[in-house]
Write a protein that holds these residues in place. Structure first.
Motif, short mmCIF file in Angstrom:
data_model
loop_
_atom_site.label_atom_id
_atom_site.label_comp_id
_atom_site.label_asym_id
_atom_site.label_seq_id
_atom_site.Cartn_x
_atom_site.Cartn_y
_atom_site.Cartn_z
N LEU A 103 30.33 40.64 -37.89
CA LEU A 103 28.99 40.98 -37.38
C LEU A 103 28.55 40.14 -36.17
O LEU A 103 27.97 40.67 -35.23
N ASP A 104 28.86 38.84 -36.22
CA ASP A 104 28.35 37.96 -35.15
C ASP A 104 29.20 38.02 -33.88
O ASP A 104 28.79 37.51 -32.84
N GLY A 105 30.38 38.60 -33.96
CA GLY A 105 31.24 38.61 -32.77
C GLY A 105 31.64 40.01 -32.33
O GLY A 105 30.99 40.63 -31.49
N ILE A 106 32.68 40.52 -32.96
CA ILE A 106 33.28 41.78 -32.51
C ILE A 106 32.30 42.95 -32.60
O ILE A 106 32.36 43.87 -31.78
N TRP A 107 31.39 42.92 -33.58
CA TRP A 107 30.45 44.05 -33.67
C TRP A 107 29.67 44.17 -32.37
O TRP A 107 29.53 45.26 -31.82
N LYS A 108 29.21 43.02 -31.84
CA LYS A 108 28.40 43.04 -30.62
C LYS A 108 29.23 43.47 -29.42
O LYS A 108 28.77 44.26 -28.58
N GLN A 109 30.46 42.96 -29.32
CA GLN A 109 31.33 43.35 -28.18
C GLN A 109 31.56 44.85 -28.18
O GLN A 109 31.49 45.51 -27.14
N MET A 110 31.85 45.38 -29.37
CA MET A 110 32.09 46.83 -29.48
C MET A 110 30.82 47.60 -29.09
O MET A 110 30.89 48.61 -28.40
N PHE B 241 38.62 49.31 -29.39
CA PHE B 241 38.77 49.91 -30.72
C PHE B 241 39.95 49.27 -31.45
O PHE B 241 39.88 49.00 -32.66
N MET B 242 41.02 49.03 -30.72
CA MET B 242 42.20 48.44 -31.34
C MET B 242 41.93 47.00 -31.80
O MET B 242 42.50 46.55 -32.79
N VAL B 243 41.04 46.31 -31.09
CA VAL B 243 40.66 44.96 -31.53
C VAL B 243 39.80 45.06 -32.80
O VAL B 243 40.02 44.33 -33.77
N VAL B 244 38.85 46.01 -32.79
CA VAL B 244 38.00 46.22 -33.98
C VAL B 244 38.89 46.47 -35.20
O VAL B 244 38.68 45.89 -36.27
N ARG B 245 39.84 47.34 -35.01
CA ARG B 245 40.77 47.69 -36.10
C ARG B 245 41.41 46.43 -36.68
O ARG B 245 41.46 46.24 -37.90
N GLU B 246 41.91 45.56 -35.79
CA GLU B 246 42.53 44.30 -36.24
C GLU B 246 41.53 43.45 -37.03
O GLU B 246 41.89 42.84 -38.03
N VAL B 247 40.28 43.44 -36.55
CA VAL B 247 39.28 42.56 -37.17
C VAL B 247 38.88 43.09 -38.56
O VAL B 247 38.72 42.31 -39.50
N CYS B 248 38.74 44.41 -38.68
CA CYS B 248 38.49 44.99 -40.01
C CYS B 248 39.59 44.50 -40.97
O CYS B 248 39.30 44.03 -42.08
N MET B 249 40.82 44.62 -40.50
CA MET B 249 41.94 44.28 -41.38
C MET B 249 41.99 42.77 -41.66
O MET B 249 42.37 42.35 -42.76
N ALA B 250 41.58 41.98 -40.67
CA ALA B 250 41.58 40.51 -40.87
C ALA B 250 40.59 40.14 -41.97
O ALA B 250 40.87 39.24 -42.77
N CYS B 251 39.44 40.82 -42.02
CA CYS B 251 38.48 40.50 -43.07
C CYS B 251 39.04 40.89 -44.44
O CYS B 251 38.82 40.18 -45.42
N HIS B 252 39.75 41.98 -44.50
CA HIS B 252 40.36 42.36 -45.78
C HIS B 252 41.34 41.30 -46.25
O HIS B 252 41.41 40.98 -47.43
#
Ligand code: HEC
Length: 182
Positions: A129-136, A152-163
């Protein structure tokens, strides 16, 4: 009336009847009402009925029932998954308003999910929320398709990183992350 307009008229009638039925309750089999075995809920004096909240003995029991019913982080994540898919579709369609709408809802859904599962807040905010959400969000608003593909490809990586960080890495091996790529 020719055949085509007859067909149209009949379809219209059909839709009208469907609409009328949608307001009614679905039929029930003629069985006794009983609580499900599969869930532990507060005991109550009243027999089970459709007024499942009003039937509870106290407000405190009502809140307990709601907490059970509203579940944890799985249900918001199901919605995030759905809206992530819709964001992807909107980008492909270059429908920036829709992408922006979906992206805002994703933030809302994660935040309201955190109301229920505060143990997830640290990673949700720190990783997403504090980083990639804002960039996107900025990239969507910039309407730059080329940048968007990368973002989008970075967002995808970040979703998976949180998992991975939340110890559910098995969530990543699914078509949603495999197929929705640029
Ligand atoms: C807090 C870190 C976190 C972030 C950020 C996050 N997720 Fe999740 N996600 C989870 C957790 C934890 C679960 C497992 C659900 C549970 O524990 O109840 C999950 C489950 C899921 C599921 C499976 C839900 C189900 O029940 O089938 C999907 C789909 C999903 N996430 C998609 C995403 C997408 C897409 C993003 C990025 C936009 C994302 N998640 C971002 C933590 C996160």
């Amino acid at each position: 009336m020719n055949l085509k307009s007859k067909c149209l008229f009949l379809t219209f009638l059909g839709l009208l009847t469907l609409g009328a039925h949608a307001q009614e309750k679905a039929a029930n089999a003629d069985n006794a009402m009983r609580m499900p075995k599969g869930i532990k809920q507060p005991a109550q004096k009243a027999p089970p009925s459709n007024n499942w909240l009003q039937d509870a003995d106290s407000d405190s029991d009502r809140f307990k029932k709601l907490e059970i019913y509203l579940r944890g982080f799985d249900q918001p994540m199901l919605e995030v998954g759905e809206r992530y898919q819709r964001t992807y579709d909107a980008i492909k369609d270059r429908n920036w308003e829709l992408a922006d709408y979906q992206w805002d809802k994703i933030k809302l859904v994660i935040n309201t999910g955190l109301m229920k599962r505060p143990k997830r807040t640290q990673n949700a905010e720190g990783i997403f929320l504090d980083g990639i959400w804002k960039q996107m969000d900025e990239t969507i608003k910039s309407r730059n398709y080329g940048e968007m593909e990368k973002q989008f490809m970075v967002v995808r990586e970040v979703c998976m990183a949180c998992h991975a960080a939340e110890k559910v890495p098995f969530m990543n091996n699914r078509p949603l992350f495999r197929d929705l790529v640029f």
